[in-house]
Design a protein around this motif. Sequence first.
Motif, PDB file in Angstrom:
ATOM      1  N   LEU A 262      -1.891   4.447  -9.702  1.00  0.00           N
ATOM      2  CA  LEU A 262      -2.563   4.995 -10.886  1.00  0.00           C
ATOM      3  C   LEU A 262      -3.961   5.518 -10.582  1.00  0.00           C
ATOM      4  CD1 LEU A 262      -1.559   2.300 -13.537  1.00  0.00           C
ATOM      5  CD2 LEU A 262      -0.539   4.554 -13.170  1.00  0.00           C
ATOM      6  N   LYS A 263      -4.325   5.553  -9.320  1.00  0.00           N
ATOM      7  CA  LYS A 263      -5.708   5.879  -8.947  1.00  0.00           C
ATOM      8  C   LYS A 263      -6.182   7.201  -9.547  1.00  0.00           C
ATOM      9  CE  LYS A 263      -7.105   4.397  -5.018  1.00  0.00           C
ATOM     10  NZ  LYS A 263      -7.280   4.208  -3.553  1.00  0.00           N
ATOM     11  N   ASN A 264      -5.312   8.181  -9.586  1.00  0.00           N
ATOM     12  CA  ASN A 264      -5.731   9.503 -10.051  1.00  0.00           C
ATOM     13  C   ASN A 264      -5.216   9.887 -11.430  1.00  0.00           C
ATOM     14  OD1 ASN A 264      -7.068   9.997  -7.589  1.00  0.00           O
ATOM     15  ND2 ASN A 264      -5.158  10.667  -6.647  1.00  0.00           N
ATOM     16  N   ILE A 265      -4.406   9.013 -12.054  1.00  0.00           N
ATOM     17  CA  ILE A 265      -3.829   9.397 -13.358  1.00  0.00           C
ATOM     18  C   ILE A 265      -4.166   8.420 -14.469  1.00  0.00           C
ATOM     19  CG2 ILE A 265      -1.919  10.658 -12.291  1.00  0.00           C
ATOM     20  CD1 ILE A 265      -0.085   8.311 -12.957  1.00  0.00           C
ATOM     21  N   GLY A 266      -4.661   7.234 -14.138  1.00  0.00           N
ATOM     22  CA  GLY A 266      -5.002   6.269 -15.169  1.00  0.00           C
ATOM     23  C   GLY A 266      -3.789   5.553 -15.707  1.00  0.00           C
ATOM     24  N   ALA A 267      -4.054   4.520 -16.488  1.00  0.00           N
ATOM     25  CA  ALA A 267      -2.979   3.684 -17.044  1.00  0.00           C
ATOM     26  C   ALA A 267      -2.246   4.404 -18.169  1.00  0.00           C
ATOM     27  CB  ALA A 267      -3.558   2.373 -17.542  1.00  0.00           C
TER      28      ALA A 267
ATOM     29  N   PHE B  59       5.454  -5.142  -9.634  1.00  0.00           N
ATOM     30  CA  PHE B  59       4.690  -4.692  -8.477  1.00  0.00           C
ATOM     31  C   PHE B  59       3.384  -5.451  -8.312  1.00  0.00           C
ATOM     32  CE2 PHE B  59       7.320  -1.028  -9.617  1.00  0.00           C
ATOM     33  CZ  PHE B  59       7.929  -0.776  -8.384  1.00  0.00           C
ATOM     34  N   ALA B  60       2.961  -5.565  -7.063  1.00  0.00           N
ATOM     35  CA  ALA B  60       1.678  -6.189  -6.759  1.00  0.00           C
ATOM     36  C   ALA B  60       0.551  -5.347  -7.358  1.00  0.00           C
ATOM     37  CB  ALA B  60       1.494  -6.308  -5.249  1.00  0.00           C
ATOM     38  N   PRO B  61      -0.555  -5.986  -7.754  1.00  0.00           N
ATOM     39  CA  PRO B  61      -1.687  -5.226  -8.295  1.00  0.00           C
ATOM     40  C   PRO B  61      -2.151  -4.108  -7.369  1.00  0.00           C
ATOM     41  CG  PRO B  61      -2.004  -7.569  -8.705  1.00  0.00           C
ATOM     42  CD  PRO B  61      -0.782  -7.446  -7.831  1.00  0.00           C
ATOM     43  N   LEU B  62      -2.111  -4.346  -6.050  1.00  0.00           N
ATOM     44  CA  LEU B  62      -2.508  -3.307  -5.096  1.00  0.00           C
ATOM     45  C   LEU B  62      -1.659  -2.062  -5.274  1.00  0.00           C
ATOM     46  CD1 LEU B  62      -3.921  -2.172  -2.554  1.00  0.00           C
ATOM     47  CD2 LEU B  62      -2.233  -3.424  -1.182  1.00  0.00           C
TER      48      LEU B  62
ATOM     49  N   VAL C 175       5.695   8.770 -13.270  1.00  0.00           N
ATOM     50  CA  VAL C 175       5.158   7.599 -12.570  1.00  0.00           C
ATOM     51  C   VAL C 175       4.585   6.602 -13.566  1.00  0.00           C
ATOM     52  CG1 VAL C 175       3.384   6.813 -10.955  1.00  0.00           C
ATOM     53  CG2 VAL C 175       4.721   8.874 -10.439  1.00  0.00           C
ATOM     54  N   ARG C 176       3.837   7.093 -14.536  1.00  0.00           N
ATOM     55  CA  ARG C 176       3.257   6.196 -15.539  1.00  0.00           C
ATOM     56  C   ARG C 176       4.352   5.463 -16.311  1.00  0.00           C
ATOM     57  NH1 ARG C 176       0.696   9.785 -18.025  1.00  0.00           N
ATOM     58  NH2 ARG C 176      -1.318   9.683 -16.976  1.00  0.00           N
ATOM     59  N   SER C 177       5.386   6.171 -16.693  1.00  0.00           N
ATOM     60  CA  SER C 177       6.492   5.555 -17.444  1.00  0.00           C
ATOM     61  C   SER C 177       7.257   4.552 -16.594  1.00  0.00           C
ATOM     62  CB  SER C 177       7.449   6.645 -17.946  1.00  0.00           C
ATOM     63  OG  SER C 177       6.799   7.509 -18.833  1.00  0.00           O
ATOM     64  N   PHE C 178       7.457   4.894 -15.330  1.00  0.00           N
ATOM     65  CA  PHE C 178       8.157   3.981 -14.419  1.00  0.00           C
ATOM     66  C   PHE C 178       7.402   2.664 -14.276  1.00  0.00           C
ATOM     67  CE2 PHE C 178       8.378   2.623  -9.865  1.00  0.00           C
ATOM     68  CZ  PHE C 178       9.652   2.063  -9.901  1.00  0.00           C
ATOM     69  N   LEU C 179       6.110   2.749 -14.070  1.00  0.00           N
ATOM     70  CA  LEU C 179       5.322   1.523 -13.910  1.00  0.00           C
ATOM     71  C   LEU C 179       5.271   0.721 -15.203  1.00  0.00           C
ATOM     72  CD1 LEU C 179       2.402   2.897 -11.703  1.00  0.00           C
ATOM     73  CD2 LEU C 179       4.210   1.311 -11.003  1.00  0.00           C
TER      74      LEU C 179
ATOM     75  N   LYS D 143       0.838  -1.204   0.000  1.00  0.00           N
ATOM     76  CA  LYS D 143       0.000   0.000   0.000  1.00  0.00           C
ATOM     77  C   LYS D 143       0.873   1.254   0.000  1.00  0.00           C
ATOM     78  CE  LYS D 143      -4.223   1.845   0.840  1.00  0.00           C
ATOM     79  NZ  LYS D 143      -5.473   1.546   0.104  1.00  0.00           N
ATOM     80  N   ALA D 144       1.954   1.238   0.782  1.00  0.00           N
ATOM     81  CA  ALA D 144       2.845   2.403   0.855  1.00  0.00           C
ATOM     82  C   ALA D 144       3.514   2.681  -0.484  1.00  0.00           C
ATOM     83  CB  ALA D 144       3.900   2.194   1.945  1.00  0.00           C
ATOM     84  N   ILE D 145       3.895   1.641  -1.204  1.00  0.00           N
ATOM     85  CA  ILE D 145       4.491   1.840  -2.532  1.00  0.00           C
ATOM     86  C   ILE D 145       3.514   2.591  -3.424  1.00  0.00           C
ATOM     87  CG2 ILE D 145       5.183   0.643  -4.648  1.00  0.00           C
ATOM     88  CD1 ILE D 145       6.356  -1.580  -2.817  1.00  0.00           C
ATOM     89  N   GLY D 146       2.274   2.118  -3.460  1.00  0.00           N
ATOM     90  CA  GLY D 146       1.273   2.770  -4.292  1.00  0.00           C
ATOM     91  C   GLY D 146       1.003   4.199  -3.860  1.00  0.00           C
ATOM     92  N   TRP D 147       0.940   4.416  -2.562  1.00  0.00           N
ATOM     93  CA  TRP D 147       0.656   5.747  -2.030  1.00  0.00           C
ATOM     94  C   TRP D 147       1.785   6.719  -2.373  1.00  0.00           C
ATOM     95  CZ3 TRP D 147       0.188   6.885   3.959  1.00  0.00           C
ATOM     96  CH2 TRP D 147      -0.222   8.201   4.139  1.00  0.00           C
ATOM     97  N   ALA D 148       3.021   6.275  -2.182  1.00  0.00           N
ATOM     98  CA  ALA D 148       4.169   7.138  -2.477  1.00  0.00           C
ATOM     99  C   ALA D 148       4.194   7.522  -3.959  1.00  0.00           C
ATOM    100  CB  ALA D 148       5.463   6.429  -2.084  1.00  0.00           C
ATOM    101  N   LEU D 149       3.931   6.554  -4.816  1.00  0.00           N
ATOM    102  CA  LEU D 149       3.915   6.847  -6.250  1.00  0.00           C
ATOM    103  C   LEU D 149       2.739   7.735  -6.631  1.00  0.00           C
ATOM    104  CD1 LEU D 149       4.903   3.330  -7.648  1.00  0.00           C
ATOM    105  CD2 LEU D 149       6.340   5.386  -7.582  1.00  0.00           C
TER     106      LEU D 149
END
Length: 240
Positions: free
Chosen positions: A235-240, A226-229, A215-219, A198-204
């Motif tokens: 990507l919650k606020n920026i999309g894939a 990375f785990a799906p979570l 962030v999009r390019s990194f992922l 969760k922290a990984i996703g939050w930080a990104l």
Amino acid sequence: MSVTGVGSPSLPRSALADTVLERLTATYGAAADPARAEPMRAYMKDVAPFLGLATPVRRALSRTVMEGVPRPDEADCTAIALRCWRLPEREYQYFAVDCLRRHARVLSSGFLPVARHLVSTVPWWDTVDLLAAHVVGTLVAADPALKADMDAWIVDDDLWIARTALLHQLRHKERTDTARLFTYCLHQSGHPDFFIRKAIGWALREYAKTDPEAVRSFLAREEGRFAPLSVREALKNIGA
């Protein structure tokens, strides 16, 4: 200079802390609400007992406690925090975190071992995340040499220490050390624990408010690492 160290920090003498703790325990204790305490303890997974003080009530009481008290220095903040951490009820630790957040800019690099002690003692997200973003992050921003300590924390066996390293740049925005952020996320990408993923996703996600394309390019570049979570959160606020 690196100040990483493990062990209980010494408790400095502080007349101000004596006054604050005397007021604090009397004021909070008189307002305790046992009927609210048990549900609060259950919600926080029994990490600590509670007095049963709702947040607005607690903050109003805290203002009463600090009324007329001089601005604390680093020794005062250290003494208040360590003494609050020795009290069983969680609200005392919330008081300490609020105090440290309010006065984070009086803290020097030498406070980092105290912060580590607070993060790793009675640890749960309710105190760890605020200490990471508002205290540890402020220390590192003021003294970039402390990045070496974060490099050690990110690979620490204590998941709360590693989570702190992941989250310490949450408020850095354009000052974020992007290479470190991405490296830290990769270091912990295979961690099985929910709180690290969760922290990984939050930080990104937080950094994506500053540079969504990075962030999009990194992922995309690290697809499958990375785990799906973590990916969903990032990507919650920026999309894939």
